[in-house]
Design a protein around this motif. Structure first.
Motif, PDB file in Angstrom:
ATOM      1  N   GLY A 141       0.803  -1.214   0.000  1.00 16.03           N
ATOM      2  CA  GLY A 141       0.000   0.000   0.000  1.00 16.03           C
ATOM      3  C   GLY A 141       0.836   1.263   0.000  1.00 16.03           C
ATOM      4  O   GLY A 141       2.066   1.233   0.113  1.00 16.03           O
ATOM      5  N   PRO A 142       0.164   2.405  -0.063  1.00 18.59           N
ATOM      6  CA  PRO A 142       0.854   3.695  -0.190  1.00 18.59           C
ATOM      7  C   PRO A 142       1.357   4.264   1.123  1.00 18.59           C
ATOM      8  O   PRO A 142       1.931   5.355   1.136  1.00 18.59           O
ATOM      9  N   GLY A 143       1.116   3.574   2.241  1.00 19.51           N
ATOM     10  CA  GLY A 143       1.581   4.094   3.525  1.00 19.51           C
ATOM     11  C   GLY A 143       0.517   4.914   4.220  1.00 19.51           C
ATOM     12  O   GLY A 143      -0.676   4.637   4.113  1.00 19.51           O
ATOM     13  N   ILE A 144       0.951   5.949   4.924  1.00 19.10           N
ATOM     14  CA  ILE A 144       0.039   6.705   5.783  1.00 19.10           C
ATOM     15  C   ILE A 144      -0.790   7.688   4.952  1.00 19.10           C
ATOM     16  O   ILE A 144      -0.263   8.433   4.130  1.00 19.10           O
ATOM     17  N   ARG A 145      -2.100   7.652   5.174  1.00 20.48           N
ATOM     18  CA  ARG A 145      -3.042   8.616   4.610  1.00 20.48           C
ATOM     19  C   ARG A 145      -3.793   9.281   5.769  1.00 20.48           C
ATOM     20  O   ARG A 145      -4.007   8.655   6.815  1.00 20.48           O
ATOM     21  N   THR A 146      -4.215  10.501   5.575  1.00 15.05           N
ATOM     22  CA  THR A 146      -4.961  11.213   6.611  1.00 15.05           C
ATOM     23  C   THR A 146      -6.449  11.177   6.298  1.00 15.05           C
ATOM     24  O   THR A 146      -6.865  11.121   5.136  1.00 15.05           O
ATOM     25  N   TYR A 151     -30.223  -4.644   3.473  1.00 16.14           N
ATOM     26  CA  TYR A 151     -28.861  -4.647   2.957  1.00 16.14           C
ATOM     27  C   TYR A 151     -28.663  -3.681   1.799  1.00 16.14           C
ATOM     28  O   TYR A 151     -27.534  -3.272   1.502  1.00 16.14           O
ATOM     29  N   ASN A 152     -29.732  -3.312   1.090  1.00 13.51           N
ATOM     30  CA  ASN A 152     -29.595  -2.500  -0.119  1.00 13.51           C
ATOM     31  C   ASN A 152     -29.857  -1.017   0.119  1.00 13.51           C
ATOM     32  O   ASN A 152     -30.143  -0.272  -0.805  1.00 13.51           O
ATOM     33  N   VAL A 153     -29.784  -0.596   1.354  1.00 14.74           N
ATOM     34  CA  VAL A 153     -29.909   0.810   1.701  1.00 14.74           C
ATOM     35  C   VAL A 153     -28.659   1.178   2.496  1.00 14.74           C
ATOM     36  O   VAL A 153     -28.261   0.433   3.377  1.00 14.74           O
ATOM     37  N   TYR A 154     -28.052   2.334   2.189  1.00 15.82           N
ATOM     38  CA  TYR A 154     -26.730   2.618   2.743  1.00 15.82           C
ATOM     39  C   TYR A 154     -26.680   3.957   3.479  1.00 15.82           C
ATOM     40  O   TYR A 154     -25.946   4.864   3.087  1.00 15.82           O
ATOM     41  N   PRO A 155     -27.440   4.132   4.557  1.00 15.70           N
ATOM     42  CA  PRO A 155     -27.323   5.380   5.318  1.00 15.70           C
ATOM     43  C   PRO A 155     -26.023   5.393   6.117  1.00 15.70           C
ATOM     44  O   PRO A 155     -25.770   4.505   6.921  1.00 15.70           O
ATOM     45  N   PRO A 156     -25.166   6.388   5.907  1.00 17.59           N
ATOM     46  CA  PRO A 156     -23.872   6.403   6.585  1.00 17.59           C
ATOM     47  C   PRO A 156     -24.005   6.857   8.038  1.00 17.59           C
ATOM     48  O   PRO A 156     -24.420   7.984   8.308  1.00 17.59           O
ATOM     49  N   ALA A 157     -23.636   5.978   8.967  1.00 16.82           N
ATOM     50  CA  ALA A 157     -23.769   6.284  10.392  1.00 16.82           C
ATOM     51  C   ALA A 157     -22.416   6.447  11.076  1.00 16.82           C
ATOM     52  O   ALA A 157     -22.243   7.340  11.896  1.00 16.82           O
ATOM     53  N   VAL A 158     -21.460   5.572  10.765  1.00 18.90           N
ATOM     54  CA  VAL A 158     -20.110   5.657  11.336  1.00 18.90           C
ATOM     55  C   VAL A 158     -19.163   5.850  10.156  1.00 18.90           C
ATOM     56  O   VAL A 158     -18.987   4.949   9.337  1.00 18.90           O
ATOM     57  N   ASN A 159     -18.564   7.031  10.071  1.00 19.81           N
ATOM     58  CA  ASN A 159     -17.945   7.461   8.819  1.00 19.81           C
ATOM     59  C   ASN A 159     -16.446   7.691   8.953  1.00 19.81           C
ATOM     60  O   ASN A 159     -15.997   8.448   9.831  1.00 19.81           O
ATOM     61  N   LEU A 160     -15.690   7.058   8.053  1.00 17.69           N
ATOM     62  CA  LEU A 160     -14.267   7.332   7.848  1.00 17.69           C
ATOM     63  C   LEU A 160     -14.144   7.961   6.468  1.00 17.69           C
ATOM     64  O   LEU A 160     -14.517   7.333   5.466  1.00 17.69           O
ATOM     65  N   VAL A 161     -13.639   9.188   6.400  1.00 15.80           N
ATOM     66  CA  VAL A 161     -13.570   9.929   5.141  1.00 15.80           C
ATOM     67  C   VAL A 161     -12.126  10.381   4.931  1.00 15.80           C
ATOM     68  O   VAL A 161     -11.578  11.143   5.742  1.00 15.80           O
ATOM     69  N   PHE A 162     -11.517   9.914   3.850  1.00 20.10           N
ATOM     70  CA  PHE A 162     -10.149  10.323   3.531  1.00 20.10           C
ATOM     71  C   PHE A 162     -10.129  11.785   3.119  1.00 20.10           C
ATOM     72  O   PHE A 162     -11.031  12.279   2.422  1.00 20.10           O
ATOM     73  N   ASP A 163      -9.084  12.491   3.551  1.00 21.07           N
ATOM     74  CA  ASP A 163      -8.921  13.884   3.162  1.00 21.07           C
ATOM     75  C   ASP A 163      -8.709  13.978   1.652  1.00 21.07           C
ATOM     76  O   ASP A 163      -8.319  13.008   0.992  1.00 21.07           O
ATOM     77  N   ASN A 164      -8.929  15.175   1.105  1.00 20.29           N
ATOM     78  CA  ASN A 164      -8.726  15.379  -0.334  1.00 20.29           C
ATOM     79  C   ASN A 164      -7.289  15.051  -0.720  1.00 20.29           C
ATOM     80  O   ASN A 164      -6.330  15.468  -0.063  1.00 20.29           O
ATOM     81  N   GLY A 165      -7.136  14.280  -1.797  1.00 17.87           N
ATOM     82  CA  GLY A 165      -5.826  13.850  -2.238  1.00 17.87           C
ATOM     83  C   GLY A 165      -5.272  12.643  -1.498  1.00 17.87           C
ATOM     84  O   GLY A 165      -4.184  12.167  -1.810  1.00 17.87           O
ATOM     85  N   GLN A 166      -6.034  12.126  -0.507  1.00 17.36           N
ATOM     86  CA  GLN A 166      -5.579  10.992   0.303  1.00 17.36           C
ATOM     87  C   GLN A 166      -6.372   9.713   0.013  1.00 17.36           C
ATOM     88  O   GLN A 166      -6.240   8.719   0.716  1.00 17.36           O
TER      89      GLN A 166
END
Length: 377
Positions: A220-225, A341-356
């Motif tokens: 992998g690419p290593g550390i991402r924020t 299973y076919n509905v995806y409301p986001p409750a616990v979210n991990l979002v990569f920063d822009n460019g990451q």
């Protein structure tokens, strides 16, 4: 002619520790006890004269209590935060409450004929009460013992449990007390009932976006924020969620975080609650949001978590994506709060920063590990 056999190289790109940490505090609130009877009431209206039974409390009180150690150590890993309060028990013991206790001192009933109850009176309901502070909830139970169960008895102690069996494990045990905290005896006539209304509080975190570092190892690419938080979104408009005597319906901007935390704590999904969904789009980074279904998903759209054995007052979960799954650019990884299973409301979210963002190809597996929930008083 070259007759060499080329074997594809498939390796794991693990997302390495530290884990995505979820905190849960569970604390007692209060018990409201009522001794009373049902009285017949006449009513008059356009349809003529009618009658109905109404509940009339004849003696009542409100008191604090304590939660037992075994609730944190052994009941939460098996039943979650909500399940340990599914039944009420009462008894005639007078031993002072202590957190190390596991049962009532002298529970009424027998092994062959237990007298615990999960009967909810007409017009009442168990429920989850969303409090003003984000991530905070009261679990509310309303149970009633009939005349056949408690009529004519002198009751001194009470508790709540995940099971109906006589002397089964308790999450809480207390003596009945008056308004100033002194132990009392509830003496019931043969035609009186006992109603218990109990609340305890759950506080979850983080409910605002936290900066995290995600180390994608292997090839992998290593550390991402990235940013990580819990949100309240819960979608149960098409198929309601029934969980441990509590029904959730409709689209809510609260309770999604609690249901996912419940699945992580007990180590099993609640329907599809807790499924992992990666997306090429950014999931919301606000606790209250209106995104009922996350876009930017790819086949196979979701995947169930693998739950580890609990370690103390903590449990981890992970998911392994196969080479041919979710071949996409991953901007977000969310845990959903929906019964389908076919509905995806986001409750616990991990979002990569822009460019990451991470590009998932078809030559590597991707191990996403770990989500970790830790609980205590």
């Amino acid at each position: 002619m070259d007759k060499r056999i080329v074997i594809p190289r498939i390796v794991v790109r693990p997302i390495l520790p530290p884990p995505l940490e979820i905190g849960a505090r569970i604390r007692p609130q209060w018990l409201h006890w009522q001794v009373g009877r049902y009285r017949e009431k006449l009513s008059f209206g356009p349809g003529g004269k009618g009658k109905a039974d109404i509940w009339v409390p004849e003696r009542e009180g409100e008191q604090h209590n304590l939660i037992l150690t075994q609730f944190y150590d052994s009941l939460i890993p098996q039943y979650g935060f909500i399940g340990p309060s599914q039944y009420a028990a009462v008894g005639t013991g007078s031993t002072a409450p202590d957190p190390t206790q596991t049962q009532l001192a002298n529970e009424i009933g027998t092994s062959s004929s237990p007298r615990r109850t999960n009967s909810v009176p007409s017009g009442e309901s168990n429920g989850i009460e969303a409090l003003a502070t984000y991530g905070e909830y009261n679990i509310r139970r309303v149970f009633e013992f009939t005349e056949a169960q408690v009529g004519g008895l002198n009751l001194t102690e009470w508790g709540f449990s995940p099971v109906s069996s006589y002397n089964g494990p308790l999450m809480t045990r207390e003596l009945f007390r008056d308004g100033v905290g002194n132990p009392i005896v509830l003496t019931l006539a043969t035609d009186q009932r006992l109603r218990l209304i109990y609340r305890y509080k759950i506080t979850l975190s983080p409910t605002s976006a936290q900066n995290v570092s995600v180390n994608i190892g292997g090839d992998g690419p290593g550390i991402r924020t990235a940013k990580f938080l819990l949100t309240g979104m819960c979608e149960a408009y098409a198929t309601y969620i029934d969980h441990d005597g509590i029904r959730i319906t409709g689209t809510q901007n609260r309770m999604g975080d609690l249901l996912v935390a419940e699945a992580l704590a007990q180590g099993s999904h609640i329907g599809s609650v807790g499924n992992m969904v990666p997306s090429s789009d950014a999931a919301p980074l606000q606790y209250i949001h209106s995104v009922q279904e996350l876009s930017g998903v790819a086949s196979p759209y979701y995947k169930s978590l693998t739950f580890a054995t609990p370690s103390g007052r903590s449990r981890q979960a992970s998911v392994l994506l196969q080479p041919g799954e979710f071949v996409m650019t991953i901007k977000s990884v969310v845990l959903q709060a929906a019964p389908a299973y076919n509905v995806y409301p986001p409750a616990v979210n991990l979002v990569f920063d822009n460019g990451q963002e991470l590009t998932k190809d078809n030559l590597h597996k991707l191990l996403i590990a770990y989500w970790q929930i830790t609980w205590g008083p």
